[in-house]
Design a protein around this motif. Structure first.
Motif, PDB file in Angstrom:
ATOM      1  N   GLU A  51       0.825  -1.212   0.000  1.00 37.27           N
ATOM      2  CA  GLU A  51       0.000   0.000   0.000  1.00 37.27           C
ATOM      3  C   GLU A  51       0.858   1.261   0.000  1.00 37.27           C
ATOM      4  O   GLU A  51       0.538   2.249  -0.656  1.00 37.27           O
ATOM      5  CB  GLU A  51      -0.934  -0.009   1.207  1.00 37.27           C
ATOM      6  N   ARG A  71      -3.691   7.161  -5.760  1.00 39.35           N
ATOM      7  CA  ARG A  71      -4.191   7.530  -4.431  1.00 39.35           C
ATOM      8  C   ARG A  71      -4.527   9.018  -4.434  1.00 39.35           C
ATOM      9  O   ARG A  71      -3.711   9.866  -4.772  1.00 39.35           O
ATOM     10  CB  ARG A  71      -3.139   7.247  -3.359  1.00 39.35           C
ATOM     11  N   LEU A  77      -8.145   4.959  -2.926  1.00 36.05           N
ATOM     12  CA  LEU A  77      -7.472   4.357  -4.075  1.00 36.05           C
ATOM     13  C   LEU A  77      -8.454   4.172  -5.228  1.00 36.05           C
ATOM     14  O   LEU A  77      -9.631   3.916  -5.024  1.00 36.05           O
ATOM     15  CB  LEU A  77      -6.899   2.989  -3.703  1.00 36.05           C
ATOM     16  N   VAL A 131      -7.492  -2.693  -0.088  1.00 31.57           N
ATOM     17  CA  VAL A 131      -6.247  -3.004   0.616  1.00 31.57           C
ATOM     18  C   VAL A 131      -6.528  -4.227   1.470  1.00 31.57           C
ATOM     19  O   VAL A 131      -7.521  -4.275   2.206  1.00 31.57           O
ATOM     20  CB  VAL A 131      -5.782  -1.814   1.485  1.00 31.57           C
ATOM     21  N   ARG A 135      -1.552  -4.832   1.396  1.00 34.14           N
ATOM     22  CA  ARG A 135      -1.268  -4.969  -0.032  1.00 34.14           C
ATOM     23  C   ARG A 135      -2.432  -4.422  -0.821  1.00 34.14           C
ATOM     24  O   ARG A 135      -3.598  -4.568  -0.442  1.00 34.14           O
ATOM     25  CB  ARG A 135      -1.061  -6.438  -0.415  1.00 34.14           C
ATOM     26  N   VAL A 136      -2.140  -3.787  -1.962  1.00 39.45           N
ATOM     27  CA  VAL A 136      -3.175  -3.279  -2.849  1.00 39.45           C
ATOM     28  C   VAL A 136      -3.583  -4.416  -3.783  1.00 39.45           C
ATOM     29  O   VAL A 136      -2.742  -5.044  -4.425  1.00 39.45           O
ATOM     30  CB  VAL A 136      -2.672  -2.069  -3.670  1.00 39.45           C
TER      31      VAL A 136
END
Length: 142
Positions: A51, A71, A77, A131, A135-136
């Motif tokens: 992220e 972002r 996001l 997220v 982690r995205v």
């Protein structure tokens, strides 16, 4: 007989020789055509990295998965497919928050998906993004 002269053998052969080249050129510019259409946008959720790799007001291009994530100032996001809506080519360049298609020069805003420069006229497809464990993750069912 008509008053018009008939085409010479040379004219007919020249036209026949050019037909395949013209067809290839049109196919390369058609949506979904060209070399880039083999690898498309994700069909399942993909991990785009940590992220923290996406700075506030910035964007991150993941060429392997054909996705860009950005972002906003409020921390939210957004993700978009990076398959050009004009010719189906994978976009491989990001300058600031501007995506640049290598095939015909279309430019898109990575934060909104909107077209900034033609020949594309359709915005990029938005993808779900979330997220998960820092982690995205983006793509269908994300």
């Amino acid at each position: 007989m008509s008053g018009r002269p008939s085409a010479s053998r040379r004219t007919v052969l020249r036209g026949a020789a050019l037909t395949p080249a013209v067809g290839l050129g049109l196919a390369a510019c058609a949506p979904g055509g060209g070399a880039g259409s083999a690898s498309g946008a994700p069909t399942a959720p993909v991990d785009l990295g940590a992220e923290g790799e996406v700075a506030e007001g910035g964007a991150h291009l993941d060429q392997e998965n054909n996705v860009v994530v950005s972002r906003a100032a409020d921390g939210s996001l957004k993700a978009y497919s990076t398959i050009c809506t004009h010719g189906g080519c994978p976009i491989n360049a990001l300058e600031g928050t501007t995506l640049i298609c290598p095939c015909h020069g279309s430019r898109f805003d990575a934060t909104t998906g909107e077209v900034l420069q033609r020949p594309a006229t359709t915005p990029l497809s938005e993808l779900p993004v979330r997220v998960e464990n820092g982690r995205v993750v983006a793509g269908p069912k994300a």
